[in-house]
Design a protein around this motif. Sequence first.
Motif, short mmCIF file in Angstrom:
data_model
loop_
_atom_site.label_atom_id
_atom_site.label_comp_id
_atom_site.label_asym_id
_atom_site.label_seq_id
_atom_site.Cartn_x
_atom_site.Cartn_y
_atom_site.Cartn_z
N PRO A 1 0.80 -1.24 0.00
CA PRO A 1 0.00 0.00 0.00
C PRO A 1 0.83 1.28 0.00
CG PRO A 1 -0.90 -1.58 1.56
CD PRO A 1 0.41 -2.15 1.09
N HIS A 2 1.96 1.28 0.72
CA HIS A 2 2.79 2.49 0.74
C HIS A 2 3.38 2.76 -0.63
CE1 HIS A 2 5.35 5.65 2.00
NE2 HIS A 2 6.46 4.93 2.14
N CYS A 3 3.82 1.70 -1.30
CA CYS A 3 4.36 1.85 -2.66
C CYS A 3 3.29 2.38 -3.59
CB CYS A 3 4.88 0.50 -3.16
SG CYS A 3 5.54 0.53 -4.84
N ILE A 4 2.08 1.82 -3.52
CA ILE A 4 1.00 2.23 -4.42
C ILE A 4 0.57 3.66 -4.14
CG2 ILE A 4 -1.39 1.78 -5.06
CD1 ILE A 4 0.72 -0.15 -6.26
N SER A 5 0.45 4.01 -2.87
CA SER A 5 0.07 5.39 -2.53
C SER A 5 1.10 6.38 -3.04
CB SER A 5 -0.09 5.52 -1.01
OG SER A 5 -0.34 6.85 -0.64
N THR A 6 2.37 6.06 -2.85
CA THR A 6 3.45 6.92 -3.33
C THR A 6 3.41 7.05 -4.84
OG1 THR A 6 4.82 6.22 -1.46
CG2 THR A 6 5.94 7.29 -3.30
N LEU A 7 3.14 5.95 -5.51
CA LEU A 7 3.07 5.95 -6.97
C LEU A 7 1.90 6.79 -7.46
CD1 LEU A 7 4.30 4.87 -9.58
CD2 LEU A 7 2.94 2.78 -9.29
N ARG A 8 0.75 6.65 -6.83
CA ARG A 8 -0.43 7.44 -7.22
C ARG A 8 -0.15 8.94 -7.13
NH1 ARG A 8 -5.18 4.52 -7.74
NH2 ARG A 8 -5.36 2.61 -6.50
N HIS A 9 0.41 9.35 -6.00
CA HIS A 9 0.68 10.78 -5.81
C HIS A 9 1.74 11.27 -6.79
CE1 HIS A 9 -1.32 10.13 -1.84
NE2 HIS A 9 -1.77 11.34 -2.12
N SER A 10 2.72 10.43 -7.08
CA SER A 10 3.75 10.82 -8.05
C SER A 10 3.16 11.02 -9.43
CB SER A 10 4.84 9.75 -8.10
OG SER A 10 5.48 9.59 -6.85
N ILE A 11 2.32 10.07 -9.85
CA ILE A 11 1.72 10.15 -11.18
C ILE A 11 0.79 11.35 -11.27
CG2 ILE A 11 0.06 9.02 -12.71
CD1 ILE A 11 2.88 7.89 -12.92
N SER A 12 0.02 11.61 -10.23
CA SER A 12 -0.87 12.78 -10.23
C SER A 12 -0.07 14.06 -10.39
CB SER A 12 -1.68 12.81 -8.94
OG SER A 12 -2.52 13.94 -8.90
N PHE A 13 1.04 14.16 -9.68
CA PHE A 13 1.91 15.33 -9.77
C PHE A 13 2.49 15.45 -11.17
CE2 PHE A 13 6.05 17.35 -9.47
CZ PHE A 13 5.83 18.43 -8.63
N ILE A 14 2.97 14.35 -11.73
CA ILE A 14 3.56 14.35 -13.06
C ILE A 14 2.53 14.75 -14.12
CG2 ILE A 14 4.55 12.86 -14.85
CD1 ILE A 14 5.90 11.30 -12.50
N ASP A 15 1.33 14.20 -14.01
CA ASP A 15 0.29 14.54 -14.98
C ASP A 15 -0.09 16.02 -14.92
OD1 ASP A 15 0.19 12.05 -16.06
OD2 ASP A 15 -1.80 11.52 -15.31
N TRP A 16 -0.06 16.59 -13.73
CA TRP A 16 -0.34 18.02 -13.60
C TRP A 16 0.70 18.83 -14.38
CZ3 TRP A 16 2.22 22.18 -11.14
CH2 TRP A 16 1.44 23.34 -11.00
N TYR A 17 1.95 18.43 -14.28
CA TYR A 17 3.02 19.09 -15.03
C TYR A 17 2.82 18.88 -16.53
CZ TYR A 17 6.37 20.92 -11.61
OH TYR A 17 6.99 21.69 -10.66
N LEU A 18 2.52 17.64 -16.93
CA LEU A 18 2.38 17.34 -18.36
C LEU A 18 1.22 18.10 -19.00
CD1 LEU A 18 2.99 13.47 -18.47
CD2 LEU A 18 4.57 15.29 -19.16
#
Length: 524
Positions: free
Chosen positions: A238-255
């Motif tokens: 769960p910690h890995c998945i939560s971290t990944l979700r937040h990372s992707i959301s941040f990256i998509d905001w930039y993209l």
Amino acid sequence: MRLSSLLLLVLSVTAFRPFTLKEIHRSRASYARRLSQAAVEPPSSAQHPLAAPAKPQFQAHTFTQPLDHFSPSPSNQTWEQRYWLNDRYYTPGGPVFLFDTGEGPGEERFGVLDTGAVAILARETGGMALVLEHRYYGESMPVQNLSTDSLRWLNNAQSAADSARFMRSVRFPGVEEDVGAEGRPWIYYGGSYGGARAAHMRLLYPELVWGAIASSAVTNAEINNYEYYEIIADYADPHCISTLRHSISFIDWYLSSPWLGPVIKSLFSLSPLSNEDFAAVLAGPLGNWQGKNWDPEAARGDGEWEGFCEALTRGVGKGVGRLAVWRAVTNYAKYIKEVELADCPEGMSVEECFSSSDPTKFQNTSLSESWRAWSFQVCTEWGYFFAAPPYASIVSQFHQVEATAKHCQAAFPNGEHFILPAWPNVSIVNELGSYSIAADRLALIDGEWDPWRPRTPHSLHAPIRNDTILQPFKQIPTGVHHYDENGLANPTKEPAHIQKIHHEEIGFVKAWLAEWDAVKGSRQ
């Protein structure tokens, strides 16, 4: 082997995985190595000149097949289909257990033939185990190139007819008795695509296939395979998945910003890529989940998945503050640079390695382009294009079907005799049963954590059914992709849940064979 997700293609034994242009480069390198080996080490007469050296305990044999089972050409062209035997447990009159390699070379299945599912069943029943190589894979190559026209005989119907003809007519070297499937019980086993083939063979050729074990059988073909990622999100740490979700959301905001997009891509050293190709590279490490296996010798990506999660979450707490998210994103970038980028061929630029903008990259039709075979099946009948789920996910929202499917038209332009459909005709697969596929003496075995489970009869979309001896229906707790396939020489060393599924398989197969004996006796 590192995996990224531009195209849905196949890496043989671990079955369907998404990967990028890097896999095209690897297929060429692999072909070159095999050429070099063939020049130094002459193959046996039973092997194709480019065959990888076989392990000494299993010798390659061949069976002559027609190129076209349904509309023979005037030249009546034929080709040689390879197979390998394990007869160490065989007693005269015993059953035959056929392992379908699916979309990969037969040599890579020797572990299964030695100590895996078919070997276990042969050992317990005095049977013969064999591995049968699929047309257009390994050295069972019926054509001289992989052009659109040359690939037109690569489809479900032709490959099923191959297996049927083999089962009906083969004569095993050193075995004087008739081993044909019309006179003795044959049990068909396969995993993933091979699992779907096992299920289909039981339905299409019931007079030949007495029983079948379909492991992780992808009997539902689908254009958009976004649920693959949902399984990983549900069952990974769960910690890995939560971290990944937040990372992707941040990256998509930039993209989403024409000014900030180049900044985030620069952080990952992927500046030349389009948003779609960039998103595909980011999805690459997720393919390692599928490679998890209880057997370290069979695992592909198990340690790599854990390594990815460890790298992503290093120094990142369980909070969701901006600093934690930025640290996770920089960890992600470091991992991509050290693993995915480092795996590109030496001297190749980022654009050459990952960009899909140049259609000519997909148009080499030589036999060195082994990726083309499964890609053709994907583009014509199976689908399985990878894309982000329609909500916040562990993969970028820029990772969409249109991008992962666009290689089809580039790779397979209209031929003189075959035109690629606009989208895969998945009804060809699904009309054989899809989620509801069932037959007596057809076992459906799936893994709880398998990212391909949404495409199997254990999908949440599938009807609920009972588990019986006549129609086994089993889900392996914590199991991933075709988790029952492998075995150990000493079964007591296998994990308890693997010993359990193997014991259950032995039990229902013995019951099936007893039924054969009863039917055979009544006919005499």
